[in-house]
Design an enzyme around this catalytic site. Structure first.
Site, PDB file in Angstrom:
ATOM      1  N   LYS A  59       0.833  -1.204   0.000  1.00 59.51           N
ATOM      2  CA  LYS A  59       0.000   0.000   0.000  1.00 59.51           C
ATOM      3  C   LYS A  59       0.869   1.255   0.000  1.00 59.51           C
ATOM      4  O   LYS A  59       0.607   2.206  -0.744  1.00 59.51           O
ATOM      5  CB  LYS A  59      -0.948  -0.020   1.211  1.00 59.51           C
ATOM      6  CG  LYS A  59      -2.070  -1.030   1.052  1.00 59.51           C
ATOM      7  CD  LYS A  59      -2.874  -1.261   2.328  1.00 59.51           C
ATOM      8  CE  LYS A  59      -3.902  -2.369   2.085  1.00 59.51           C
ATOM      9  NZ  LYS A  59      -4.787  -2.622   3.228  1.00 59.51           N
ATOM     10  N   GLN A 103      -4.443  -1.124   9.799  1.00 56.90           N
ATOM     11  CA  GLN A 103      -4.539  -2.462   9.196  1.00 56.90           C
ATOM     12  C   GLN A 103      -5.037  -3.471  10.236  1.00 56.90           C
ATOM     13  O   GLN A 103      -4.497  -3.564  11.343  1.00 56.90           O
ATOM     14  CB  GLN A 103      -3.169  -2.883   8.642  1.00 56.90           C
ATOM     15  CG  GLN A 103      -3.156  -4.185   7.893  1.00 56.90           C
ATOM     16  CD  GLN A 103      -3.754  -4.126   6.477  1.00 56.90           C
ATOM     17  OE1 GLN A 103      -3.910  -3.044   5.898  1.00 56.90           O
ATOM     18  NE2 GLN A 103      -4.103  -5.268   5.937  1.00 56.90           N
ATOM     19  N   ASP A 126     -10.845   3.450   4.749  1.00 56.55           N
ATOM     20  CA  ASP A 126     -11.239   2.040   4.729  1.00 56.55           C
ATOM     21  C   ASP A 126     -12.757   1.882   4.772  1.00 56.55           C
ATOM     22  O   ASP A 126     -13.282   0.805   4.483  1.00 56.55           O
ATOM     23  CB  ASP A 126     -10.650   1.314   5.954  1.00 56.55           C
ATOM     24  CG  ASP A 126      -9.470   0.427   5.588  1.00 56.55           C
ATOM     25  OD1 ASP A 126      -9.245   0.211   4.384  1.00 56.55           O
ATOM     26  OD2 ASP A 126      -8.783  -0.042   6.521  1.00 56.55           O
TER      27      ASP A 126
END
Ligand code: NAP
Ligand code: L37
Length: 302
Positions: A59, A103, A126
């Site tokens: 990412k 994450q 997200d």
């Protein structure tokens, strides 16, 4: 004699993601021209989950390649809830940070919902914050989780209008199954959500024009579950045990790819399908966040 063996088209998520990343790169350059700063994404990784380390690295690299600043925060598994919340609050206030991604999974003992709740919903690229789940649910503009949005993009690219199609989503998690079902409903598909308590799953799947498998069980969806010609999106990322020729273990989806290939109309491979889309959509959401923070209209066609 007389038996027709059809072979499904391969939906190339990697290629689609590369195109999307190129468009994001161009739009990010225009943003930087207009505002004298790059869009910025903060990625927070706590602990040493092996898969997460790989994804977070990918990412950060994808951000930099698209002209998006990446701020990586790697914290030890011993990090306390208070320390993590302090970092999130600092990132909420940082004007260079447009998007924040923590994450998952977090190490044992850290409350994922509490950490997500601490993220400013307008930086929650997200789309995991309850505010963004609520916005998706009632049709307001917000952030949509990257993986299901990437799946929708592949489906619309391949099929065009989804109106009236029967879709089955296998899996009802907050990060994939539920938002996927919402997006398909919004796109006028008729949606069934299946899960571990579903009766006669093969029969349910056999009715579907669109199958999205997000289960976490290698090869669970068999060829004879699939309606001939159906479009199959395989979200599963399962690493099999290492073998001599694959010392890191082979990566497979939730669909038995070899069997499905002979029946489906089209299918995403693993790897090279949904995974690369997840990363590209994260960049897209970050770019959109940056435009909103700068009071600019979000770029078209991304
Ligand atoms: P999850 O939270 O574990 O959810 C799995 C879902 O599958 C649950 O709803 C569960 O049902 C259902 N399920 C489990 N066993 C089943 C069975 N035998 N029959 C029918 N349904 C069953 O997983 P997730 O986070 O949604 O992820 C799913 C998969 O996608 C994993 O392989 C993950 O690695 C992968 N993934 C990939 C990406 C990507 O970028 N490609 C991103 C995220 C996740 P219950 O609710 O009844 O337990
Ligand atoms: N946004 N995504 C977000 N937030 C999280 O908290 N856990 C999580 C998450 N999941 C995630 O990033 N998943 C993911 C899965 C696969 C890839 C990327 C992200 C991916 O790039 N897969 C490649 C293969 C990578 C490999 O070889 O290991 C693929 O082609 O599928």
């Amino acid at each position: 004699m007389g038996e027709t063996v059809t072979t499904a088209a391969r939906i190339d998520g990697k290629a689609f993601a590369e195109g999307l990343r190129a468009r994001i790169g161009a739009a990010a350059a225009a943003f930087t021209q207009a505002t004298a700063r790059r869009p910025g994404l903060a990625v927070v990784l706590v602990g040493d989950d092996a898969a997460s380390q790989v994804y977070v690295g990918a990412k950060a690299k994808a951000c930099e390649a698209a002209g998006i600043a990446s701020f990586e925060h790697r914290l030890p598994a011993t990090t306390s809830a208070a320390e993590l919340l302090t970092l999130v609050e600092r990132l909420n206030r940082d004007p260079e940070v447009d998007g924040i991604l923590v994450q998952l999974p977090l190490p044992q003992g850290l409350d994922e919902q509490a950490v997500i709740a601490a993220i400013d919903p307008d930086k929650d690229v997200d789309g995991f914050h309850v505010i963004n789940a609520g916005r998706l649910s009632v049709g307001q503009e917000g952030f949509v989780p990257c993986t299901p949005l990437g799946c929708l993009m592949l489906l619309q690219d391949h099929l065009g209008d989804l109106s009236g199609l029967d879709a089955v989503v296998i899996g009802r998690s907050n990060i994939v199954g539920k938002p996927m079902a919402q997006l398909l409903t919004d796109a006028n598909a008729t949606v069934t959500i299946a899960h571990s308590r579903t009766k006669n799953l093969p029969e349910v799947v056999r009715r579907a024009d669109i199958v999205v498998a997000a289960v976490g069980r290698p090869g669970m969806v068999r060829g004879d579950w699939i309606k001939p010609g159906a479009t199959v999106i395989d979200v599963g990322i399962n690493r099999l045990a290492p073998t001599e020729d694959k010392p890191k273990g082979r990566l497979v989806g939730d669909v038995h790819y070899g069997e499905a290939l002979a029946v489906a109309g089209a299918i995403t491979p693993v790897p090279g399908g949904v995974g690369p889309m997840t990363i590209a959509v994260l960049l897209r959401n970050t770019l959109v966040a940056a435009h909103r923070h700068a009071g600019l209209d979000a770029p078209e066609g991304i």
